[in-house]
Design a protein around this motif. Structure first.
Motif, PDB file in Angstrom:
ATOM      1  N   MET A   1       1.083  -1.136  -0.048  1.00 53.04           N
ATOM      2  CA  MET A   1       0.104  -0.260   0.143  1.00 53.04           C
ATOM      3  C   MET A   1       0.968   0.969  -0.311  1.00 53.04           C
ATOM      4  O   MET A   1       1.755   1.523   0.723  1.00 53.04           O
ATOM      5  N   LYS A   2       0.242   2.163  -0.310  1.00 51.56           N
ATOM      6  CA  LYS A   2       1.702   3.287  -0.427  1.00 51.56           C
ATOM      7  C   LYS A   2       0.698   4.457   0.298  1.00 51.56           C
ATOM      8  O   LYS A   2      -0.551   4.527   0.165  1.00 51.56           O
ATOM      9  N   LEU A   3       1.708   4.906   0.892  1.00 56.23           N
ATOM     10  CA  LEU A   3       0.270   5.646   2.053  1.00 56.23           C
ATOM     11  C   LEU A   3       1.425   7.295   1.776  1.00 56.23           C
ATOM     12  O   LEU A   3       3.014   6.880   2.054  1.00 56.23           O
ATOM     13  N   LYS A   4       0.967   8.330   2.313  1.00 57.05           N
ATOM     14  CA  LYS A   4       1.772   9.587   2.450  1.00 57.05           C
ATOM     15  C   LYS A   4       2.247  10.044   3.475  1.00 57.05           C
ATOM     16  O   LYS A   4       1.444   9.952   4.553  1.00 57.05           O
ATOM     17  N   ALA A   5       3.507  10.063   4.325  1.00 64.98           N
ATOM     18  CA  ALA A   5       4.087  10.757   5.495  1.00 64.98           C
ATOM     19  C   ALA A   5       5.235  11.588   5.699  1.00 64.98           C
ATOM     20  O   ALA A   5       5.702  11.726   4.556  1.00 64.98           O
ATOM     21  N   ILE A   6       5.310  12.559   6.235  1.00 69.40           N
ATOM     22  CA  ILE A   6       6.161  13.272   6.544  1.00 69.40           C
ATOM     23  C   ILE A   6       7.272  12.959   7.769  1.00 69.40           C
ATOM     24  O   ILE A   6       7.243  11.999   8.724  1.00 69.40           O
ATOM     25  N   ILE A   7       8.128  12.847   7.585  1.00 69.88           N
ATOM     26  CA  ILE A   7       9.425  12.217   8.067  1.00 69.88           C
ATOM     27  C   ILE A   7       9.267  13.080  10.088  1.00 69.88           C
ATOM     28  O   ILE A   7       9.607  14.576   9.419  1.00 69.88           O
ATOM     29  N   ARG A   8       9.464  12.135  10.232  1.00 71.44           N
ATOM     30  CA  ARG A   8       9.062  13.104  12.466  1.00 71.44           C
ATOM     31  C   ARG A   8      11.195  13.143  12.440  1.00 71.44           C
ATOM     32  O   ARG A   8      10.465  13.984  13.674  1.00 71.44           O
ATOM     33  N   GLU A   9      11.744  12.691  12.673  1.00 72.31           N
ATOM     34  CA  GLU A   9      12.989  12.628  13.297  1.00 72.31           C
ATOM     35  C   GLU A   9      14.171  12.314  12.136  1.00 72.31           C
ATOM     36  O   GLU A   9      14.476  12.054  11.056  1.00 72.31           O
TER      37      GLU A   9
ATOM     38  N   HIS B   1       3.402   9.222  15.676  1.00 72.15           N
ATOM     39  CA  HIS B   1       4.586   8.388  14.976  1.00 72.15           C
ATOM     40  C   HIS B   1       5.053   6.484  14.809  1.00 72.15           C
ATOM     41  O   HIS B   1       4.777   6.318  15.886  1.00 72.15           O
ATOM     42  N   PHE B   2       5.767   6.534  14.243  1.00 75.90           N
ATOM     43  CA  PHE B   2       5.337   5.066  13.228  1.00 75.90           C
ATOM     44  C   PHE B   2       7.537   4.990  12.778  1.00 75.90           C
ATOM     45  O   PHE B   2       7.776   6.114  12.425  1.00 75.90           O
TER      46      PHE B   2
END
Length: 100
Positions: free
Chosen positions: A1-9, A30-31
């Motif tokens: 599956m394709k998911l849009k994510a923002i890098i948090r670290e 956060h994952f």
């Protein structure tokens, strides 16, 4: 599956995973996403938006004394594509492709 994510670290050279927040998650959790590539050499940076090709893998541990099972779900990313970066000022910029 394709998911849009923002890098948090921040991503370090030794990292094999990234910490992200998925755009669709209302709880803003956060994952940890394990990468099948080097996120550092792909130049992933904190605050960038990426489209991640994610698959899930389950791991089951059985306690040798009690026989009780514990289930763990791992998120694996086999491919990622940069969508938006606050570090790029050029509006004509396009993310690099596999052919570059």
């Amino acid at each position: 599956m394709k998911l849009k994510a923002i890098i948090r670290e921040d991503v370090k050279a030794s990292d094999k995973s990234i910490i992200v927040e998925f755009e669709v998650d209302e709880k803003k959790q956060h994952f940890e996403v394990m990468c099948l590539f080097s996120p550092f050499f792909l130049e992933m940076k904190k605050w960038e938006y990426w489209l991640l090709n994610i698959k899930m893998e389950s791991e089951i541990f059985v306690d040798s004394k009690t026989g009780e099972k514990s289930y763990f779900t791992h998120l694996l990313c086999k491919k990622a594509e940069l969508i938006n970066s606050p570090y790029i000022k050029d509006k004509e910029w396009q993310p690099p492709t596999d052919n570059d």
